[in-house]
Motif scaffolding. Structure first.
Motif, PDB file in Angstrom:
ATOM      1  N   MET A  35       2.191  -6.947 -11.397  1.00 40.67           N
ATOM      2  CA  MET A  35       1.998  -7.471  -9.971  1.00 40.67           C
ATOM      3  C   MET A  35       2.801  -6.420  -9.344  1.00 40.67           C
ATOM      4  SD  MET A  35       1.101 -11.192  -8.732  1.00 40.67           S
ATOM      5  CE  MET A  35       3.093 -11.491  -8.157  1.00 40.67           C
ATOM      6  N   ILE A  36       2.212  -6.050  -8.142  1.00 41.36           N
ATOM      7  CA  ILE A  36       2.680  -5.647  -7.633  1.00 41.36           C
ATOM      8  C   ILE A  36       2.823  -6.001  -5.892  1.00 41.36           C
ATOM      9  CG2 ILE A  36       3.369  -3.221  -6.203  1.00 41.36           C
ATOM     10  CD1 ILE A  36       1.465  -2.539  -8.635  1.00 41.36           C
ATOM     11  N   LYS A  37       3.716  -6.452  -5.353  1.00 38.30           N
ATOM     12  CA  LYS A  37       3.450  -7.507  -3.664  1.00 38.30           C
ATOM     13  C   LYS A  37       4.238  -5.739  -2.313  1.00 38.30           C
ATOM     14  CE  LYS A  37       4.744 -10.698  -0.449  1.00 38.30           C
ATOM     15  NZ  LYS A  37       6.123 -11.828  -0.274  1.00 38.30           N
ATOM     16  N   ALA A  38       2.880  -5.897  -2.113  1.00 38.87           N
ATOM     17  CA  ALA A  38       2.954  -4.393  -1.580  1.00 38.87           C
ATOM     18  C   ALA A  38       3.166  -4.634   0.081  1.00 38.87           C
ATOM     19  CB  ALA A  38       1.544  -3.387  -1.641  1.00 38.87           C
ATOM     20  N   TYR A  39       4.171  -3.697   0.639  1.00 36.85           N
ATOM     21  CA  TYR A  39       4.444  -4.235   2.063  1.00 36.85           C
ATOM     22  C   TYR A  39       4.031  -2.661   2.590  1.00 36.85           C
ATOM     23  CZ  TYR A  39       7.703  -8.378   1.117  1.00 36.85           C
ATOM     24  OH  TYR A  39       7.467  -9.339   0.602  1.00 36.85           O
ATOM     25  N   GLY A  40       3.449  -2.351   3.854  1.00 34.30           N
ATOM     26  CA  GLY A  40       3.171  -1.298   4.061  1.00 34.30           C
ATOM     27  C   GLY A  40       2.628  -1.198   6.146  1.00 34.30           C
ATOM     28  N   ILE A  41       1.731  -0.465   5.944  1.00 34.14           N
ATOM     29  CA  ILE A  41       1.350   0.511   7.717  1.00 34.14           C
ATOM     30  C   ILE A  41      -0.428   0.222   6.597  1.00 34.14           C
ATOM     31  CG2 ILE A  41       1.533   1.239   9.503  1.00 34.14           C
ATOM     32  CD1 ILE A  41       4.129   2.589   8.349  1.00 34.14           C
ATOM     33  N   ARG A  42      -1.144  -0.308   7.418  1.00 34.09           N
ATOM     34  CA  ARG A  42      -2.108  -0.547   7.690  1.00 34.09           C
ATOM     35  C   ARG A  42      -2.404   0.525   8.943  1.00 34.09           C
ATOM     36  NH1 ARG A  42      -5.695  -5.718   7.624  1.00 34.09           N
ATOM     37  NH2 ARG A  42      -6.199  -4.911   9.752  1.00 34.09           N
ATOM     38  N   PHE A  43      -3.628   1.307   8.824  1.00 36.74           N
ATOM     39  CA  PHE A  43      -4.063   2.087  10.450  1.00 36.74           C
ATOM     40  C   PHE A  43      -5.331   1.973   9.711  1.00 36.74           C
ATOM     41  CE2 PHE A  43      -0.310   4.392   8.599  1.00 36.74           C
ATOM     42  CZ  PHE A  43       0.545   4.770   9.719  1.00 36.74           C
TER      43      PHE A  43
END
Lengths: 413, 413, 413
Positions: free
Chosen positions: B314-322
């Motif tokens: 399982m990956i909790k992904a933080y990031g930028i949505r464009f």
């Protein structure tokens, strides 16, 4: 003021004031004015009311829901993949069946990629090297697949140029894509498009599916010019209606727009409100530059081997993205826009009159005469008026004369 | 009616009726009226025609297709994941390259989760227990990761509080995320944005890519203030144009909007129709609440071991949505809106005249005089009129007087 | 022209011209006109200004960003899947938390599918055969799962009809779905919806989350009629607000629209600008046809065994798709629309006057009289005018008479 005066003022509120008109017995301008009036009337009736339905209140905030489902299988037998059957789950991305879906038509598969070191793909300018120092460790290859390890790998012994070694998902992708699309048979796939719409202002709902008792109709029909209520579309025909050839677009990929337009006149029966379909190619097919034509993307399937090491199959998928765009407008009779449109139509007549006035007062031969008749000059009496001496009294000109005359008469008699 | 009468009526149709005007020789109101007229004219010409291009028919139903493609690799070496190279397939979600894409910048990985029992994550209020009956079997933990098994697990022997055992994907996720973003190097990634638009009403198409023969331009250029026709954007710069700092946003995640606006005047040359880009941060960065700031989501990669048991990472992904938002408007000269705008501008002049009338008739010193001149009172003769006795005759006032006077004169002489 | 004439012309530019009015002392038409005027005024003030806020400049190009996050786990124990816990990662597709998300509520799992040959699913018309030649090799089964291999498989020895053998992902899916939804407990899941909006024209931003210091509020609250600033929604209640029953919709699937409407009057305080939520079922639930009801799609998890052969678990997922639709409008006082609306309202009065004129001039008893008063006939002197002989002089009728009379008086005295 006395009570009588107030009463008089109140009553005078209900006197009707109307503009005084001068009738110019000039047939030319008269006919011109009638023509202008008729034009405005024709515009009002023809354009505003008949074409633009200006008597209707309209709702353009359509609520739409699109559900799509593809059907079809294709069998391929290539040297790389062997015998393989492609079904919907394999070739549609994403699988949810929303208003945008992508059908794979061609692909480059790079199986068994693992994190490690290998030679960067040949032909990337930034990875060309002649000695190890050309490949500084840790620097990513511009437009490449990994970071340099610091080694320059040469294929020939005395070869002057080599390629940097990189840390990446190895082996890297080969650049060649098949010239005939692997999944060219996708042309015969079908897509079922269910579109339910709702106009919230009028609480009106409809779907693009014929309300029929004949169940088999929806299983066998195909959408065509004649059959607008069958929601099952042949992919190849969609592409050809959009002006492209499926086998051409299948090689490089592309984007096709399917527009559904609902233009509903709710003063008529609900069954008169039909969806209209149109198909266009949304990406610019005329751009022949290799870097900017077509549509493709890469994705991977991730696996883990017995030792717990991740590896993946990377797929560069070429294909057709279908965007379903729904828009619509519903109109229903409403008294307010009707009045506003009639009112502003009549106001436009004022503009017509203004134009004819210009002609009458300045452009025809007897303009001077009409100007005198139309305009009546008045001047307040403190300013020097043109005076007429009657019985030694000073009188201002024009209508005031009337009062004076009345006075005069009574005095005389 | 006789034939002559009909003919007369028909001919009178072509008489031109025009309002009779009173010319008030009052310079103050006159100048006021000219100022009002000039203001309306200035508004009509300046605002309606020049700024709003009121002489054009416009099309706002832009058809747009966006294709995006990211480029860039990043190398990370963490204690949890070891040496790892991240390429486009790894960090872009979803992979399709549509108008919304997400770039992973930070992540919490929980490998090898299997269905089973374990301790619920520490600090969830609903999972705090002191005895087994605090953890009723089968009840899901509110805001937790699984269902309670009925056992209360205590870490210390005499510890008063423990944590419920749960049936879940075990082990559960650790709550800590790295304070420096793992994929901070994503700042240097680039995104190629291809936007093809079409205005269906005018059948006009364009793309945001410079039509050049220089192929290498598209491989080396970067979008900047000076170079609006290069469609390759540096992610770090997009974020800074939106007023944020990439390394800050990379920790918690966020949403950046890329707006492409097409404002085309099709009366000019097609090459004059340019895209305009603007960048904004769409999520409210000022919200400092932990529960509502940033952007992240969880996803998993599913594997199956040799025994056929599923497990997942399982990956909790933080990031930028464009989010790429395209809107636009095209205008082209059309006679109908031109006429309508001129007409309604002239109608507005009527309103100006109304205002000046108010001044003339009620607000200036000699209002009474002008009121008398402007309004001419008539009364049908059957009602009791204000009478003036001239030679014993009864006469109604105002214009009627004229006729009477004419009569009078002829009688007298 | 001489200098004096030019000066006169220039000065006459500043004479104020105003329409001459006839006051008809007719109370009926007068009252009618006042009623019309009051109606237009009421419409202008009540509808245009109060309801439609016509004094405001408006911005409808709302920029919106939606972030969603589901919470909740469900435990199932079925014969096919055994004990299983479902968490967010398992049941939300796609995982990104955008404005469209799908929650699985029911599913048909077909595990361990491998490429190979097997019998086509029973009941597909195109796969019914009686001999091998009914199953031509390589031909795809219409609406089926694979391509025919050329063999007709019969279950009974003397059975007349059999089913074609196909090359496909085998075994094929069984047609039966559970009548009670496997994940019926999804009713109790919650979704956190964060919506940040921005009106670029007024540079105004807001979110749907209460700006509170009470952190626990956002952890415990639930959206309800009374609590519009809590952004956490109970899935079951969303469905019931949309007029459906969760357990019903969970079996077949469906699409629910969550509309967030921002209607902001920026002349008031920013805290007065609230989001309004409404919930509707977007797919037409009244369509009872099996082929077109509900919402489901198929997806697969791909695995690779130790020998490197791919196999997959195919899942036909039924569930609820939630579409979050944001729209909004902001208005702020602006002088230009105010003037335009007042102007066009006054222009509308002209239309009212036109209507009353019709009544006065054609529909009442004394129309003839008023017609004479309103319209003053003039003819240029070359045409034959109606003449009145006074003292042997020829005079044109109407106002000209005045001048003549003045002359007359002075002569007489």
């Amino acid at each position: 003021m006395g009570q009588v005066a107030w009463k008089g003022m109140f009553l005078s509120l209900f006197d009707y004031k109307t503009e005084k008109y001068v009738i110019a017995k000039n047939k030319k301008v008269g006919i011109l004015f009638r023509i202008v009036q008729l034009s405005i009337l024709a515009y009002l009736v023809g354009w505003v009311f008949v074409v633009k339905k200006g008597y209707q209140d309209s709702d353009t905030s359509i609520q739409s829901s699109v559900i799509t489902k593809l059907k079809g299988v294709a069998y391929t037998n290539t040297s790389e993949l062997g015998e393989r059957l492609w079904d919907v789950v394999d070739y549609v991305i994403p699988p949810q069946g929303e208003n945008v879906f992508f059908v794979v038509t061609n692909l480059i598969v790079t199986p068994n990629q693992r994190q490690g070191t290998c030679t960067e793909s040949y032909g990337i300018p930034d990875a060309v090297c002649s000695k190890n120092s050309d490949c500084p460790e840790g620097e990513p290859v511009a437009a490449g697949n990994g970071v340099k390890t610091g080694r320059c790998l040469k294929t020939g012994a005395v070869n002057m140029t080599g390629t940097c070694e990189i840390f990446a998902w190895c082996p890297v992708e080969k650049k060649k894509k098949p010239k005939t699309p692997i999944l060219g048979k996708a042309e015969n796939f079908t897509v079922y498009i269910k579109n339910s719409i709702r106009f919230p202002k009028f609480n009106f709902s409809k779907t693009n599916i014929l309300d029929t008792d004949n169940d088999s109709f929806l299983k066998t029909c195909r959408f065509s010019e004649d059959d607008h209520y069958c929601p099952i579309f042949h992919l190849g025909k969609i592409v050809s209606w959009a002006g492209s050839n499926f086998q051409d677009i299948a090689v490089e990929g592309g984007v096709i727009g399917i527009q559904i337009e609902w233009n509903c006149d709710l003063d008529k029966d609900a069954s008169e409100c039909h969806p209209h379909y149109s198909f266009t190619r949304l990406d610019n097919k005329f751009t022949e530059k290799s870097v900017s034509s077509g549509y493709n993307f890469r994705y991977a399937k991730y696996y883990r081997d017995v030792n717990g090491t991740d590896y993946r199959t990377m797929i560069k998928a070429y294909g057709i993205r279908f965007d379903i765009l729904v828009n619509g407008k519903a109109g229903k009779f409403n008294i307010i826009p009707t009045i506003i449109n009639i009112g502003s139509g009549l106001a436009l007549m004022g503009a017509g009159a203004f134009f004819c006035d210009l002609v009458l007062l300045y452009l025809i031969k007897k303009s001077n005469f009409y100007r005198d008749k139309k305009f009546e000059e008045v001047k307040s009496s403190t300013k020097k008026p043109i005076q007429v001496s009657v019985n030694g009294q000073k009188k201002s000109n024009s209508l005031d004369t009337l009062d004076q005359l009345k006075h005069l008469q009574s005095v005389e008699t």
